[in-house]
Motif scaffolding. Structure first.
Motif, PDB file in Angstrom:
ATOM      1  N   HIS A  59      38.318  53.953  43.333  1.00 44.47           N
ATOM      2  CA  HIS A  59      36.947  53.540  43.694  1.00 44.47           C
ATOM      3  C   HIS A  59      36.331  52.701  42.581  1.00 44.47           C
ATOM      4  O   HIS A  59      36.314  53.126  41.422  1.00 44.47           O
ATOM      5  CB  HIS A  59      36.068  54.759  43.983  1.00 44.47           C
ATOM      6  CG  HIS A  59      34.714  54.404  44.524  1.00 44.47           C
ATOM      7  ND1 HIS A  59      34.548  53.746  45.734  1.00 44.47           N
ATOM      8  CD2 HIS A  59      33.463  54.583  44.039  1.00 44.47           C
ATOM      9  CE1 HIS A  59      33.251  53.551  45.952  1.00 44.47           C
ATOM     10  NE2 HIS A  59      32.573  54.045  44.941  1.00 44.47           N
ATOM     11  N   HIS A  61      33.346  49.126  42.011  1.00 42.73           N
ATOM     12  CA  HIS A  61      32.625  47.927  42.465  1.00 42.73           C
ATOM     13  C   HIS A  61      32.697  46.979  41.268  1.00 42.73           C
ATOM     14  O   HIS A  61      31.851  47.039  40.364  1.00 42.73           O
ATOM     15  CB  HIS A  61      31.169  48.243  42.827  1.00 42.73           C
ATOM     16  CG  HIS A  61      31.027  49.473  43.669  1.00 42.73           C
ATOM     17  ND1 HIS A  61      31.337  49.478  45.019  1.00 42.73           N
ATOM     18  CD2 HIS A  61      30.652  50.738  43.369  1.00 42.73           C
ATOM     19  CE1 HIS A  61      31.146  50.699  45.494  1.00 42.73           C
ATOM     20  NE2 HIS A  61      30.737  51.472  44.525  1.00 42.73           N
ATOM     21  N   HIS A 225      31.216  55.561  50.890  1.00 41.38           N
ATOM     22  CA  HIS A 225      30.615  56.598  50.042  1.00 41.38           C
ATOM     23  C   HIS A 225      30.174  57.748  50.940  1.00 41.38           C
ATOM     24  O   HIS A 225      29.526  57.515  51.962  1.00 41.38           O
ATOM     25  CB  HIS A 225      29.366  56.053  49.346  1.00 41.38           C
ATOM     26  CG  HIS A 225      29.624  54.944  48.380  1.00 41.38           C
ATOM     27  ND1 HIS A 225      29.556  53.616  48.723  1.00 41.38           N
ATOM     28  CD2 HIS A 225      29.923  54.975  47.058  1.00 41.38           C
ATOM     29  CE1 HIS A 225      29.811  52.876  47.659  1.00 41.38           C
ATOM     30  NE2 HIS A 225      30.031  53.667  46.632  1.00 41.38           N
ATOM     31  N   HIS A 262      33.382  60.055  46.117  1.00 38.39           N
ATOM     32  CA  HIS A 262      32.521  61.142  45.626  1.00 38.39           C
ATOM     33  C   HIS A 262      32.805  62.492  46.283  1.00 38.39           C
ATOM     34  O   HIS A 262      33.387  63.346  45.640  1.00 38.39           O
ATOM     35  CB  HIS A 262      31.032  60.781  45.709  1.00 38.39           C
ATOM     36  CG  HIS A 262      30.719  59.513  44.986  1.00 38.39           C
ATOM     37  ND1 HIS A 262      30.918  59.386  43.627  1.00 38.39           N
ATOM     38  CD2 HIS A 262      30.292  58.293  45.415  1.00 38.39           C
ATOM     39  CE1 HIS A 262      30.605  58.165  43.248  1.00 38.39           C
ATOM     40  NE2 HIS A 262      30.230  57.473  44.315  1.00 38.39           N
ATOM     41  N   ASP A 313      34.417  54.217  39.535  1.00 38.09           N
ATOM     42  CA  ASP A 313      33.197  53.768  40.217  1.00 38.09           C
ATOM     43  C   ASP A 313      32.672  52.502  39.536  1.00 38.09           C
ATOM     44  O   ASP A 313      33.163  52.071  38.506  1.00 38.09           O
ATOM     45  CB  ASP A 313      32.122  54.868  40.269  1.00 38.09           C
ATOM     46  CG  ASP A 313      31.117  54.644  41.406  1.00 38.09           C
ATOM     47  OD1 ASP A 313      31.237  53.635  42.143  1.00 38.09           O
ATOM     48  OD2 ASP A 313      30.208  55.470  41.569  1.00 38.09           O
TER      49      ASP A 313
END
Ligand code: ZN
Length: 450
Positions: A59, A61, A225, A262, A313
């Motif tokens: 995960h 971004h 998410h 998450h 993340d």
């Protein structure tokens, strides 16, 4: 001549004075140095090194490396943090996506990662997922590119401003185009596409449902998410009349082709449902601490048979893409969870260093739906990293070098090969010249935030 070779094979063998032989990107042999072929086109002497499978990041971004430590977003929970950052991200241009992707992937490569997913869900000013894909190809990591999306703006009861959401049909059309253009399902694939509407509070139920149908028609994975914060839990109850997992299940988001980022606020019965369905989790300990989201029930997931990988993340909530450090935090945070929230994660045993490494390798591979990476054994991709054990952080910890990687201060790797090709050598990225990239990245970050 690796001092220790962590195979992550079925028996989790740890070999001493060992090595591997690979051809055309595939491992053909793993064993003691004396059993390997006497020579090869390229020979790496890993005396005094630990050799392990390349780590897998489930995960991220990558664009958020542009907004690390933004003053107004330093001390906020998820919703306030997002509301501060949406307008900043809305100023991005295609070159910002390109430069931030290189920066994030370079950090990952230097911290032991050979495969990363990315979740890009905001597309202002002509930005496209293609921009991230081109940069990933330059860096040389294996890449799972998620076509994210937001379709539920503020005026419709969502969290993001209307200016950053897209029309559902445009999202689906672009996602279809990307799958047709880039998705490679073959073993050894360097690039896969993922369909990834952003979150329950930024996407309409219709788009969630249609995204699932599109992904299944294209044979690609689904990612979003879910159950990250109590705010989101309240939003789902009030808006949809369900907790987040039940909401997702109702829309068809259940199965081994689904993984959630998450999965913090998930109770015991929900863990059991996820295990039965084969849903995976990207555990993001740094982000969960940074945004005060909570502690994911990782030991309970593992005991139930849920696949758990690690995710650094986005770098606006970490603010680092150091995957080895993330494995360390996963181990440490699980132990905090035992002390402060025994009812949430009620397994008696501590998460060990080896289990943390397992999540970072085999766990990540399972979450991404891959059987060709995550371990060093014949028939797997030649994705491996090595670290010189004579480095300062490990001094005094060599009674157990494997555990030292996780317990001691996280270092960067000396070597990183992806599909038999070097990405890091002698501790330096060899695929991209970083100083001009860092300069351009800092310029872009200043423009966005100022
Ligand atoms: Zn995220």
């Amino acid at each position: 001549n690796a001092s220790v070779l962590m195979t992550m094979d079925h028996d989790r063998r740890e070999l001493h004075d060992a090595g591997l032989f690979a051809r055309d990107g595939w491992i053909e042999q793993v064993g003691s140095s004396s059993e390997l072929p006497p020579t090869a086109d390229e020979v790496l002497d890993l005396r005094d090194h630990i050799l392990l499978p390349g780590l897998i990041n489930t995960h991220h971004h990558l664009y958020q490396t542009l907004t690390r430590a933004v003053p107004a977003a330093q001390d906020a929970g998820l919703f306030a943090w997002l509301k501060t950052l949406y307008p900043i991200w809305a100023r991005m241009r295609p070159e910002d996506i390109r430069v931030s992707t290189i920066v994030g992937l370079a950090e990952l490569a230097l911290s032991g990662c050979t495969t990363s997913s990315d979740h890009l869900y905001i597309f202002p000013d002509g930005c496209r997922l293609d921009d991230a894909i081109e940069s990933a190809q330059r860096v040389g990591l294996r890449f799972h590119a998620s076509r994210g999306s937001m379709s539920l703006g503020e005026s419709q009861g969502g969290l993001p401003p209307d200016s950053v959401v897209e029309q559902p049909q445009a999202i689906l059309d672009d996602t279809q185009r990307l799958i047709e253009t880039y998705h490679d399902a073959r073993p050894g694939s360097m690039l896969r596409l993922v369909v990834a509407p952003c979150s329950p509070f930024s996407v309409t139920p219709d788009l969630m449902r249609e995204s699932a149908a599109l992904a299944r028609a294209g044979g690609v994975h689904l990612h979003t998410h879910l159950a990250e914060t109590m705010d989101e839990d309240a939003f789902c109850r009030e808006t949809f009349g369900h907790r987040p997992l039940a909401y997702a299940e109702e829309l068809g988001w259940s199965g081994p082709d689904v993984w959630f980022a998450h999965g913090v606020h998930i109770d015991a019965s929900e863990v059991a449902r996820m295990a039965r369905a084969g849903i995976g989790v990207a555990h993001c300990p740094a982000s969960n601490m940074r945004l005060a989201s909570g502690i994911a029930p990782v030991r309970r997931y593992r005991a139930a048979g849920v696949n758990v990988g690690l995710g650094v993340d986005g770098s606006a909530s970490n603010d680092s893409s150091h995957l080895l450090a993330e494995a360390r935090l996963a181990m440490l945070l699980s132990r905090v969870g035992m002390a402060v929230a025994p009812a949430i994660d009620d397994r008696p045993e501590m998460l060990t260093a080896r289990q943390a490494l397992e999540m970072a390798t085999l766990g990540g591979a399972a979450v991404l739906g891959r059987t060709d990476i995550g371990s060093l054994e014949a028939g797997r991709c030649a994705d491996f990293v090595a670290i010189d054990l004579n480095r300062l952080p490990y001094a005094g910890g060599l009674h157990d070098p494997v555990a030292a990687l996780i317990f001691c201060s996280p270092a960067t790797v000396d070597l990183n090969y992806v599909h038999g090709r070097p990405v890091v050598r002698d501790g330096r990225l060899v695929t991209v010249d970083l100083p001009p990239v860092i300069e351009a990245h800092n310029r872009a970050a200043r423009r966005l935030v100022d």
